[in-house]
Write an enzyme that holds these catalytic residues in place. Structure first.
Site, mmCIF file in Angstrom:
data_model
loop_
_atom_site.group_PDB
_atom_site.id
_atom_site.type_symbol
_atom_site.label_atom_id
_atom_site.label_comp_id
_atom_site.label_asym_id
_atom_site.label_seq_id
_atom_site.Cartn_x
_atom_site.Cartn_y
_atom_site.Cartn_z
ATOM 1 C CB ALA A 175 -0.738 0.138 1.017
ATOM 2 C CG ASP A 176 3.405 2.792 3.308
ATOM 3 O OD1 ASP A 176 3.169 3.528 4.089
ATOM 4 O OD2 ASP A 176 2.899 1.230 3.465
ATOM 5 C CB SER A 177 5.338 0.772 -2.936
ATOM 6 O OG SER A 177 6.123 -0.245 -1.891
ATOM 7 N N GLY B 63 3.188 6.174 -2.553
ATOM 8 C CA GLY B 63 4.639 6.971 -3.328
ATOM 9 C C GLY B 63 4.096 6.615 -4.885
#
Length: 415
Positions: free
Chosen positions: A180-182, A185
């Site tokens: 999710a973070d990637s 980003g």
């Protein structure tokens, strides 16, 4: 080999000339800016005096994070205690010198630091601000805390990363990395570039262009046909394990020595070639396997036929037959397999980068995307720097602060 043998390269690439300030921590915002820095943008990473928490994550060597060599690469690190009111003017001075800002604090925290969009607009008219958070900047849940695993859960992907309930009652597994973070980003980087293209001219009085990225929505956007299928039929797709519910055969099968072999022969021509490779022409005469629709309806029996074949052969022989037949196949790679793979090596997808903090070569993933040789593309200019490594350069050369002022600020804990 010493650090002096490997001086940082000058930054080049399609984004050379852009300056971006990162008020980020953990993964999403730093991943966004790393992508931009790999393509030549000058990224000034603003860290608290204690440093980004990721510096303490993962494998450590002499108190230093191995991951940081990659996660912080190509950036300039400065320290600034945003909780100190004296830091506000410094932060806005950095914004005034920059084209874009990326942050991933909880909604409202930048405003508490005195760094609201309105303040940025005064410092840098037309500035671009990418804001990454768990649920976005608006809505009833905007203030709820969220990490990547929550983004996976509420984004819908965690529901699918498991097996049917009749196979196991274990919970769906995480994807193994901060997906999710990637994704968030990546969307933020895409948004920054879109906003830069849209702006092209910085007109006086132009408000800040805000890019609002949520972890949950970033994952949700990757659900392919699941969304329109539900909207049209009301059907809720369920976890299917390692096979694809709409195409067959596509699954993982054990070899004689127990290795997993992935086989994707889900078109009619591919299935015909698979039957030949298996020396099972009778499969082609079976009406249960006449086309993809029929094969999906009888996938359990078909997978059992294929598994019975693979279990009699070593993985190397299976791959030899399948590759000769032109059938998509692979073992399930771990990182050691990737590092040894001829295709990855031929395309230099992994790079050896000298890191002076470790005094040795470190393995890095190559910048993405790949560009041709007609002009500079992405590169690795230097590994993740120590905390505050660029304080003097950024605060002194860019902002014009003298050494006495910097020393005083350091003494007061502002930087």
């Amino acid at each position: 080999m010493t650090a002096t043998d490997h001086k940082p390269k000058p930054q080049t690439g399609p984004l050379a000339g852009l300056r971006i300030v990162e008020f980020g921590h953990f993964i999403a915002a730093p991943f966004c800016t790393r992508l931009l820095a790999d393509l030549g943008a000058e990224v000034i990473k603003v860290e608290g005096p204690e440093g980004d928490p990721v510096r303490a994550w993962g494998a450590q060597h002499q108190g230093r994070s191995v991951w940081w060599s990659v996660h912080g690469r190509n950036k300039k690190s400065v320290t600034l205690n945003l909780k100190d009111p004296a830091a506000r003017d410094i932060a806005l001075a950095l914004v005034a010198k920059s084209d874009a800002v990326v942050e991933n604090f909880r909604p409202g925290l930048m405003e508490r630091f005195g760094l609201a969009p309105e303040a940025m607009a005064k410092a840098r008219p037309g500035c671009i601000l990418a804001r990454i958070s768990g649920y976005g900047q608006t809505g009833p849940d905007r203030m709820m805390p969220a990490f990547g695993v929550i983004g996976e859960a509420k984004g819908g992907i965690r529901h699918l990363t498991g097996y049917p309930k009749d196979v196991t009652d274990l919970p769906p597994v995480r994807t193994g990395v901060a997906l999710a973070d990637s994704l968030a980003g990546l969307y933020a980087a895409f948004g920054v570039l879109a906003a830069l293209y849209e702006r092209r001219e910085n007109l006086p009085g132009t408000p800040v262009r805000i890019i609002d990225v949520a972890l949950t929505e970033s994952v949700f956007s990757f659900l392919e046909g699941i969304i329109p299928e539900y909207g049209f039929t009301g059907a809720v797709r369920q976890p299917a394990g390692s096979y694809i519910p709409t195409a067959a055969p596509t699954n993982a099968y054990r070899s004689r020595e127990g290795a997993w072999v992935l086989i994707a022969a889900n078109s009619d021509p591919l299935f015909s070639r698979l039957a030949v490779a298996m020396e099972r022409p009778d499969l082609l005469e079976n009406p249960d396997y006449a086309d993809n629709k029929a094969r999906v309806a009888h996938v359990t029996a078909l997978d059992a036929e294929i598994a019975a074949w693979t279990e009699r052969l070593a993985a190397a022989e299976i791959f030899g037959r399948l590759e000769a037949a032109g059938i998509p196949c692979s073992k399930i790679y771990d990182i050691a397999d990737i590092a040894a793979d001829r295709q990855y090596r031929a395309r230099e997808a992994l790079r050896q980068v000298f890191d002076p903090q470790f005094g040795r070569e470190m393995l890095h993933p190559a910048p993405m995307p790949r560009f041709d040789d007609t002009a500079p593309g992405g590169d690795i200019f230097w590994p993740g720097p120590p905390i505050g490594a660029h304080n003097e350069q950024v605060y002194g050369e860019l902002l014009g602060l003298n050494p006495e002022t910097l020393a005083e600020m350091k003494g007061k804990g502002v930087i």
